[in-house]
Scaffold this motif. Structure first.
Motif, PDB file in Angstrom:
ATOM      1  N   UNK A  95     -30.267  -9.386  -1.303  1.00 53.61           N
ATOM      2  CA  UNK A  95     -30.024 -10.676  -0.661  1.00 53.61           C
ATOM      3  C   UNK A  95     -30.030 -11.851  -1.628  1.00 53.61           C
ATOM      4  N   UNK A  96     -30.433 -11.616  -2.867  1.00 54.11           N
ATOM      5  CA  UNK A  96     -30.347 -12.676  -3.869  1.00 54.11           C
ATOM      6  C   UNK A  96     -28.903 -12.914  -4.300  1.00 54.11           C
ATOM      7  N   UNK A  97     -28.043 -11.918  -4.083  1.00 51.02           N
ATOM      8  CA  UNK A  97     -26.634 -12.005  -4.484  1.00 51.02           C
ATOM      9  C   UNK A  97     -25.771 -11.564  -3.297  1.00 51.02           C
ATOM     10  N   UNK A  98     -25.679 -12.412  -2.264  1.00 52.38           N
ATOM     11  CA  UNK A  98     -25.098 -11.974  -0.995  1.00 52.38           C
ATOM     12  C   UNK A  98     -23.581 -12.102  -0.880  1.00 52.38           C
ATOM     13  N   UNK A  99     -22.902 -12.563  -1.934  1.00 50.94           N
ATOM     14  CA  UNK A  99     -21.457 -12.774  -1.835  1.00 50.94           C
ATOM     15  C   UNK A  99     -20.694 -11.736  -2.654  1.00 50.94           C
ATOM     16  N   UNK A 100     -19.520 -11.364  -2.152  1.00 51.91           N
ATOM     17  CA  UNK A 100     -18.633 -10.452  -2.865  1.00 51.91           C
ATOM     18  C   UNK A 100     -17.882 -11.256  -3.917  1.00 51.91           C
ATOM     19  N   UNK A 101     -18.105 -10.942  -5.189  1.00 50.58           N
ATOM     20  CA  UNK A 101     -17.515 -11.782  -6.223  1.00 50.58           C
ATOM     21  C   UNK A 101     -17.007 -11.022  -7.422  1.00 50.58           C
ATOM     22  N   UNK A 102     -16.341 -11.757  -8.299  1.00 47.22           N
ATOM     23  CA  UNK A 102     -15.877 -11.215  -9.564  1.00 47.22           C
ATOM     24  C   UNK A 102     -16.887 -11.508 -10.658  1.00 47.22           C
ATOM     25  N   UNK A 103     -17.057 -10.550 -11.561  1.00 50.09           N
ATOM     26  CA  UNK A 103     -18.029 -10.655 -12.649  1.00 50.09           C
ATOM     27  C   UNK A 103     -17.310 -10.315 -13.954  1.00 50.09           C
ATOM     28  N   UNK A 104     -17.592 -11.065 -14.995  1.00 51.91           N
ATOM     29  CA  UNK A 104     -16.940 -10.848 -16.277  1.00 51.91           C
ATOM     30  C   UNK A 104     -17.020  -9.404 -16.746  1.00 51.91           C
ATOM     31  N   UNK A 105     -15.921  -8.916 -17.327  1.00 46.64           N
ATOM     32  CA  UNK A 105     -15.869  -7.544 -17.803  1.00 46.64           C
ATOM     33  C   UNK A 105     -16.268  -7.426 -19.264  1.00 46.64           C
ATOM     34  N   UNK A 106     -15.911  -6.316 -19.859  1.00 46.84           N
ATOM     35  CA  UNK A 106     -16.322  -6.023 -21.234  1.00 46.84           C
ATOM     36  C   UNK A 106     -15.782  -7.037 -22.232  1.00 46.84           C
ATOM     37  N   UNK A 107     -14.588  -7.591 -21.938  1.00 49.07           N
ATOM     38  CA  UNK A 107     -13.958  -8.533 -22.863  1.00 49.07           C
ATOM     39  C   UNK A 107     -14.160  -9.992 -22.457  1.00 49.07           C
ATOM     40  N   UNK A 108     -14.955 -10.240 -21.415  1.00 47.11           N
ATOM     41  CA  UNK A 108     -15.209 -11.618 -21.012  1.00 47.11           C
ATOM     42  C   UNK A 108     -14.758 -11.906 -19.595  1.00 47.11           C
ATOM     43  N   UNK A 109     -14.522 -13.188 -19.314  1.00 43.84           N
ATOM     44  CA  UNK A 109     -14.229 -13.622 -17.946  1.00 43.84           C
ATOM     45  C   UNK A 109     -12.840 -14.230 -17.815  1.00 43.84           C
ATOM     46  N   UNK A 110     -11.912 -13.803 -18.668  1.00 48.76           N
ATOM     47  CA  UNK A 110     -10.525 -14.259 -18.595  1.00 48.76           C
ATOM     48  C   UNK A 110      -9.607 -13.053 -18.451  1.00 48.76           C
ATOM     49  N   UNK A 111      -8.681 -13.129 -17.494  1.00 47.55           N
ATOM     50  CA  UNK A 111      -7.694 -12.069 -17.299  1.00 47.55           C
ATOM     51  C   UNK A 111      -6.307 -12.692 -17.311  1.00 47.55           C
ATOM     52  N   UNK A 112      -5.295 -11.858 -17.551  1.00 45.17           N
ATOM     53  CA  UNK A 112      -3.933 -12.383 -17.590  1.00 45.17           C
ATOM     54  C   UNK A 112      -2.937 -11.296 -17.887  1.00 45.17           C
ATOM     55  N   UNK A 113      -2.146 -11.486 -18.951  1.00 50.05           N
ATOM     56  CA  UNK A 113      -1.073 -10.552 -19.266  1.00 50.05           C
ATOM     57  C   UNK A 113      -1.557  -9.341 -20.055  1.00 50.05           C
ATOM     58  N   UNK A 114      -2.807  -9.376 -20.522  1.00 51.65           N
ATOM     59  CA  UNK A 114      -3.328  -8.228 -21.263  1.00 51.65           C
ATOM     60  C   UNK A 114      -4.061  -7.285 -20.308  1.00 51.65           C
ATOM     61  N   UNK A 115      -4.817  -6.353 -20.841  1.00 51.58           N
ATOM     62  CA  UNK A 115      -5.491  -5.376 -20.001  1.00 51.58           C
ATOM     63  C   UNK A 115      -6.915  -5.729 -19.649  1.00 51.58           C
ATOM     64  N   UNK A 116      -7.342  -6.944 -19.941  1.00 51.65           N
ATOM     65  CA  UNK A 116      -8.716  -7.333 -19.649  1.00 51.65           C
ATOM     66  C   UNK A 116      -8.977  -7.290 -18.146  1.00 51.65           C
ATOM     67  N   UNK A 117     -10.240  -7.124 -17.795  1.00 53.09           N
ATOM     68  CA  UNK A 117     -10.576  -6.914 -16.390  1.00 53.09           C
ATOM     69  C   UNK A 117     -11.901  -7.579 -16.040  1.00 53.09           C
ATOM     70  N   UNK A 118     -12.136  -7.688 -14.735  1.00 52.02           N
ATOM     71  CA  UNK A 118     -13.389  -8.178 -14.179  1.00 52.02           C
ATOM     72  C   UNK A 118     -14.009  -7.070 -13.341  1.00 52.02           C
ATOM     73  N   UNK A 119     -15.311  -7.132 -13.178  1.00 50.92           N
ATOM     74  CA  UNK A 119     -16.022  -6.222 -12.292  1.00 50.92           C
ATOM     75  C   UNK A 119     -16.125  -6.857 -10.904  1.00 50.92           C
TER      76      UNK A 119
END
Length: 206
Positions: free
Chosen positions: A89-113
């Motif tokens: 209950x401390x983290x009650x929202x469904x959200x995006x979390x930075x992946x292995x390469x950080x918190x930016x995504x775009x035309x490359x293969x970077x991702x979020x959790x």
């Protein structure tokens, strides 16, 4: 005298204005891939604090394991989705979390959790808010909750991510290694990380 009448009419019109009504609804997030239902988002987290999926084919009582969410069906733009049966209950929202390469995504293969987060404002870049991945791994990652857009015609729920530089990306949802990811480019993600990913369409089901 005329100015006073106009002023009174404006005041009357203003007092009669009705604010837009917010309507929320409880339901589940159904996952489909290539037109076939593959399951639902689960209320459970893996050991890394990432949400996992539930397969209706392997669990006849999967409704008990599904994530129950509260969604604003009248919202325009991005919104936060509250998980009513969140495991933490401390983290009650469904959200995006930075992946292995950080918190930016775009035309490359970077991702979020995808995991549980604290609430963040709509349309802002991610920040070091509390989240289930950081809590589970003691690894600091940025996150954001208000990233979801609901389409009242199709019932689809899609993620829209604001990068650190302010650019906005309509993200793709992947399911790989029993967890969800968000990425800006399917092909680059497959080439960089995994070609065994299922690309997911989320729909809200009451």
């Amino acid at each position: 005298m005329l100015a006073r009448i106009v002023s009174l009419l404006a005041l009357t019109a203003s007092s009669l204005a009705v604010p837009a009504e917010t309507i929320t609804s409880l339901g589940y997030l159904k996952c489909s891939s290539d037109g076939q239902v593959t399951g639902y988002l689960s209320k459970s987290l893996n050991n890394f604090g990432e949400y996992i999926g539930v397969s209706p084919d392997s669990d006849s009582n999967d409704v008990n394991h599904r994530m129950l969410v509260n969604l604003d069906v009248t919202a325009n733009g991005t919104q936060s989705i509250l998980v009513k049966n969140a495991p933490d209950n401390d983290y009650p929202f469904l959200g995006g979390i930075g992946g292995e390469e950080g918190s930016t995504i775009g035309s490359d293969g970077d991702y979020l959790l995808v995991g549980g987060t604290e609430s963040t404002a709509s349309g802002v870049t991610s920040s070091y808010c509390g989240n289930t991945f950081t809590h589970s791994t003691n690894t600091l990652r940025k996150c954001a909750s208000a990233i979801w857009i609901y389409n009242s015609t199709t019932n689809e729920v899609t993620p829209q991510w604001t990068n650190d530089d302010g650019t906005v990306v309509s993200a793709n949802i992947g399911y790989v290694d029993a967890a969800f990811v968000l990425t800006g480019n399917k092909t680059e993600f497959e080439d960089t990380w995994s070609d065994s990913v299922q690309w997911i369409t989320l729909t809200f089901e009451t």
